[in-house]
Design an enzyme around this catalytic site. Structure first.
Site, mmCIF file in Angstrom:
data_model
loop_
_atom_site.group_PDB
_atom_site.id
_atom_site.type_symbol
_atom_site.label_atom_id
_atom_site.label_comp_id
_atom_site.label_asym_id
_atom_site.label_seq_id
_atom_site.Cartn_x
_atom_site.Cartn_y
_atom_site.Cartn_z
ATOM 1 N N GLU B 105 0.839 -1.192 0.000
ATOM 2 C CA GLU B 105 0.000 0.000 0.000
ATOM 3 C C GLU B 105 0.872 1.239 0.000
ATOM 4 O O GLU B 105 1.444 1.616 1.026
ATOM 5 C CB GLU B 105 -0.919 0.013 1.234
ATOM 6 N N LYS B 234 -8.517 -15.727 15.008
ATOM 7 C CA LYS B 234 -8.701 -15.297 13.617
ATOM 8 C C LYS B 234 -10.156 -14.997 13.270
ATOM 9 O O LYS B 234 -10.570 -15.152 12.136
ATOM 10 C CB LYS B 234 -8.110 -16.355 12.669
ATOM 11 N N ASP B 309 1.657 -14.493 11.952
ATOM 12 C CA ASP B 309 0.575 -15.141 11.201
ATOM 13 C C ASP B 309 -0.337 -14.060 10.620
ATOM 14 O O ASP B 309 -1.007 -13.343 11.349
ATOM 15 C CB ASP B 309 -0.214 -16.059 12.145
ATOM 16 N N HIS B 405 1.399 17.537 -2.606
ATOM 17 C CA HIS B 405 1.476 16.248 -3.270
ATOM 18 C C HIS B 405 1.696 16.377 -4.758
ATOM 19 O O HIS B 405 2.343 15.549 -5.383
ATOM 20 C CB HIS B 405 0.213 15.430 -3.008
#
Lengths: 430, 430, 430, 430
Positions: B105, B234, B309, B405
């Site tokens: 990302e 999870k 994990d 930006h």
């Protein structure tokens, strides 16, 4: 010519900051990466041997990752295996497919593989995307509830204009609807988009930003934040589990009793009972939004393999598994993922290894029609999840784990119960 | 000598199954991996160029991953960058540290980096692990509520024996407590362990399996499943968000008003307001368990970098961010992660690149005292999360995103809002 | 002539069952009630003095309650008090109104009264209903996900026909929309109706039953249950808290700092802080859907006074309280109830005492336009809730409780903290 | 002598406020009530006939309610009926008992009655309280997480002193444990008490207040609010649904197939299926904490009949219903209420009608041993809830509703589906 040493020295001298290395290296991203490695190694005396050689050994030109990472020092390598092939009868994918899975959790691939084999013995699994839509929900501030009501009315009266404004920022995205939520002097507007083959978070954010400017210009509302957490991105939230986000997708299968008994070493009744007591009652008592056994394992491993956003595994876990004995005594089992956020373009999907994994699934790049590849990926992950549920529920149901696993050299006997958790039951069954 | 071609042919001939390749290759895992690649490429005509060269280009001997993956075909490479260094005043880690983050990302590392810089300007962040314990909750079946009550009593009367039995399976683990939950004729027993530097899911499962056998032997209860979803592993579950799992860890900082204004381009009041309207009210309205802005981003990226994990990012998102203006007009900000499941031994931590990332943090392997390294990792992730919250809340607060930006070449102007979402505000600030 | 004694004897003889008494008494419901009392007293030796004289002393003809109760033995009497008057600036109610509250929780009415007085000093509270719709969600069974998708499509294509069918059963109700939710081979259809001045659960159920028959006739789906718990009636459910049910209604007020200090004995800052730490952070950590202090108290007491369904207090508690210091240093406070299910016709609203309480509020019977009375009732309850939040947050904020309460003869000194919980702070303030 | 007219005049003249009427009436609470009625009638021109005669017709001396209500104007009358008798095999109640229920929802008592009859045909229901403890959770503020950790340690080290301090305020209450929850610079301490036959909210509040003063004196922590919403009182919260509050109580029964078929007009399989699809899957999809059909109806009606706090119906709805076909083909059904807050002393239990309803159940006043009466009440409500679940699930399962109900004169044909919702199936079955 610029060298690693020269760059490192400039950083040490305080001339350069870490993120300025690409520019200082005249755009040579690999050189910058090498220099940055040296700097961080120099600062951390905890690095054994004084090197990060494995991280440094990345297999692609650093500039291919420039829109994915900043301050790059290399790459993490995660082993990838394949489960299947599995027969999928989907709307967007209708074939026998292997499922690429990147994980470090031993026995996971084996477990999914066993589930796939049972699905195949039943003639394959059906899969369907039942809802689509990426959401972004900005939060606005108004003077009070009277003004909140006025804002909500304005939005309802200007949906077309909002859509035109939002869609002006994108070639592919389509605004599906805007749902308002009012809390005191705060109003949340949940914009939902069809983002085709893109996961769409960026597209939705940019489009919503434009719409938010219109709202600020035309009403008394003031934008507090472009994301107001009713989106809800990367947070466990009932709004996603109930209303969906990204793709809502279900996979199901009816497995003949004989297959359940022979391949899964248990009975339809046992699987249905365990599913009820563990996935339904246990999850209910836990205050859970995940009524499943190990869906996140499959979502996580297939997300990682295919370049999805790993933080969105959070929403991927919003899944309900159902299992029942049919009137013929067979097993019907389904997994419904409410909010699976997937894309086959953008994000990490263009990186070399991830792109290859998408190719393996036959879903790399934009689909035809647009959106079909992301649908297909969603269907494949749903079927993988179904395989995982079957395998784990069966392992818990059979419980004859010891001897078989002991025979499997590289697994220590004491790992037998662990293995049961991801659902590898007997070595000769996967 | 066995060759790739020979192996492939045997699979095609139906002689071998994919997972039997390692054995057929006389244990040469790399040979088996190469052969498996050829087989899956042969089956999928969707693979461009007919190869998976990037996946095949893994940088470690395949047998190093044998306890992490089955049916290996190579490795996925995810770019890794560094944020920081950031000054951490923790119980287990007390130094300036860079934070390794593997992600696809774009702008995430830059965002965290900016947050770290603000934290440093404030003299560093404090971090503490406030609770520890890995859980596993088997589900038992009894005849009815009268028997359920008897089982619960038996458990309360035999905690010592249960502990001895459970701990007999492990060198390091310690049973902390067992909490019973009764629903009709179903009883869940939530075992909680101190698993030191291991994430501990395996250890807890094996130990609980042994205890479950004792319970079955000594009572009328029958084990339905070793995991009854009250663990909860999870899955997004309130029991984890409220009672904790793995490590409960908080990081906080007080940032002087001047630093907020200069480095974060906003005010303490703006950050506190956005935090309330977005992270508290928005999350409340969404039915969320995550009262934060982007904690899962940091948890996901640091988990991936350090061999955790990836499916446990789910529980990592159970975090609450708080922000308030102090009586001196400064900004107090904190992030409390309820259920961060981390380890520095076992799982994916021993793979080459992951191990190096742990070294970079100074937390590879077992700690001294035992548990200290996993504590330190938890504290580092908490501080990284804090940096992420600060950066994103500030970006939302300042909203002057465009020009800066646009000046940043490789970012397209239209990505400006997206960037705001992860919190990169002004290019000269990270 | 039938006598109580004769009826009792017939029941004892096994000739009559309890619920047959009305018929046996030739429709004299009071006679039946008296006889039934005697029977149950005879069976329970635990009844002191051998009578239930207080229960028997009901003040209305028993047949007025025949559609409200079966097996009647009398009436329960709950004391009713009034808070206010309070100035309400609503859409449907715009006047100074006293709030009738039936409760057995001492200090509750006093607490609300104090809040009302602060609201009046601020010029009154604003209230608005922001969403309306009573829901009923039948659950259907289909063969699998492919058929589920077909059902969902059918529903989307036949909304008009479904509306016509559903509305054929009602004079007032209007079908607003139908939202499908698919989970495996199970499909839930959430029907939402405008039920005007009726709470509407019955109306929605009957109308949905008719629509469900159409669906069964026209599709392959089979109705499992007319209520599939996605309604969700009388259960704490995020779908109600997020999407609303019945009325979504907000009340808010801006209270000048001077009023907060003088009447509430605290500061805007203290109230905002307590609201954040208790109602937001505390509720977040508790896994709560109620982000408020005591809204259920007000909903419960006003529901009981006005003949609402007491079990729907459950959904009434889905409320978020917000509090902030305005730029002028005043206090803005709001309460947003997501799912307040109210009616002014039907249910218990026609009973004598309940009807009088509705009259007192000026909202008895059908409104003009239809729905206006139920809206007004919702707005009044919201303002009462706001008063309760203000009073309790203030009491917690001031903490100078002892001396004042000690001065109040009938309250024991040791009840001071209890009182603080419902928000009575100083005796001279209510 | 003081007259109503004189009092009314003084209020109109501004001499007296409404709550000062008791004093002005020289303590004659009935006179004050009458005067207050006149005042509120005078202010509300919406009162038909200019009187509130029904409300005024209360059947007890007003001063008996002085600790239950302020500003009394009379009483609300709610019809009460009886279901049962039902055979209860509990720990604290072991007999055939009628269940008093006060409600305005037609068909509810009939529905519960039918369920009771099925339970009796199966030999009665078993009930057990599996956990006890009333909670109060104050919220403290500290400087930051380091101090939060110190506070938590202090609490762990001083449990005995905290218990002694807390228990010094009560004759009966006993502190069971204190559980800390840390979020940033905020610490919640959840105190849990055995409050015997009292519901205990007041007792727990007073005791916790004393303990909080000790904590403030001995540590750096500062009390923000005596209730920090982790209690959690009158809010739907996972902490209650998972960890319990008040009584956790289960009732269960095994009903022979023949009884299910004959009395409930359906099959064990149908009930199990409906329970799964409605109560488990539907509730899961709704983001619910209530996995049941109509438990709140029974809790609400029995709470109202027995003088419980009507706002605590909220927590009473936190219940899970399970249903399964036994290996003998019979039906096992259970209801587990996690957080039922009941008392037989204090609150509204001493009012005349409520006290009589408790007598009817045989649980009025303090039990022997202390706590036994409140346990018995909890068991009775659980069995009533079980009856309600059975009846409603059966009605949904049989669906042959029309003709029977049409035969029942006072119910209109179009109410048939409504009735199904609360579970009255065939008139000859209740």
């Amino acid at each position: 010519m610029v060298t690693v040493e020269a760059l490192v020295e400039r950083v040490h001298a305080g001339d350069l900051r870490l993120h300025e290395l690409e520019t200082a290296a005249d755009g040579d991203a690999d050189l910058a990466t090498a220099a940055r490695q040296q700097v961080v190694i120099g600062r951390a005396d905890s690095v054994e041997n004084g090197d990060l050689d494995s991280i440094a050994n990345y297999g692609f030109p650093a500039d291919r990752a420039e829109s994915n990472i900043e301050n790059m020092i290399g790459a993490i390598q995660v082993p990838i295996g394949v489960a299947g092939p599995v027969e999928i009868d989907g709307e967007a994918i209708d074939e026998e497919t292997v499922l690429p899975m990147a994980t470090t959790e031993g026995a996971l691939v084996a477990s999914i593989n066993r589930g796939c084999s049972s699905i195949n013995a039943a003639g394959g699994a059906t899969a369907r995307v039942t809802k689509r839509g990426m959401t972004r929900a900005p939060v606005f501030s108004v003077a009070g509830v009277a003004e909140a009501e006025a804002l909500v009315s304005w939005v309802r009266d200007h949906e077309a204009q909002l859509a035109a404004t939002a869609e002006s920022t994108t070639n592919h995205g389509e605004l599906l609807d805007v749902t308002p939520y009012a809390v005191g002097n705060t109003v949340f507007l949940r914009f939902r988009y069809d983002t085709k083959d893109a996961m769409g978070m960026n597209m939705a954010t940019i489009a919503t930003g434009e719409a938010a400017e219109l709202i600020e210009a035309e009403t008394t509302a003031s934008l507090v934040a472009l994301s107001g957490n009713l989106c809800a991105d990367k947070k466990p939230a009932a709004i996603n589990a109930t209303e969906g986000r990204g793709r809502s997708v279900t996979a199901d299968v009816t497995i003949p009793r004989a297959v359940v008994e022979e391949r899964l070493d248990t009975t339809p009744e046992a699987i249905a009972e365990i599913n009820t007591k563990k996935n339904h009652i246990g999850s209910a008592k836990a205050g859970s939004m995940g009524f499943n056994a190990q869906v996140a394992n499959v979502v996580g491993a297939m997300f990682l393999a295919t370049g999805q956003d790993e933080a969105q595994v959070v929403e991927g876990a919003n899944a309900i598994t159902t299992a029942e004995v049919t009137s013929d005594g067979d097993l019907y089992c389904a997994v419904s993922l409410a909010s699976l956020e997937v894309g086959t373009v953008g994000g990490g999907t263009g990186l070399p290894t991830q792109s290859e994994a998408l190719e393996l699934l036959g879903v790399a790049g934009g689909g035809d029609p647009a959106g079909a590849n992301a649908d297909a990926l969603a269907e494949a992950i749903a079927v993988g999840s179904l395989a995982g549920e079957l395998s784990l529920l069966a392992a818990l149901g059979s419980r004859n784990l010891t001897s078989a696993h002991a025979a499997l050299g590289r697994w220590r006997p004491d790992r037998r119960r662990t293995l049961a958790i991801v659902g590898v039951c007997r070595i000769n069954q996967w």
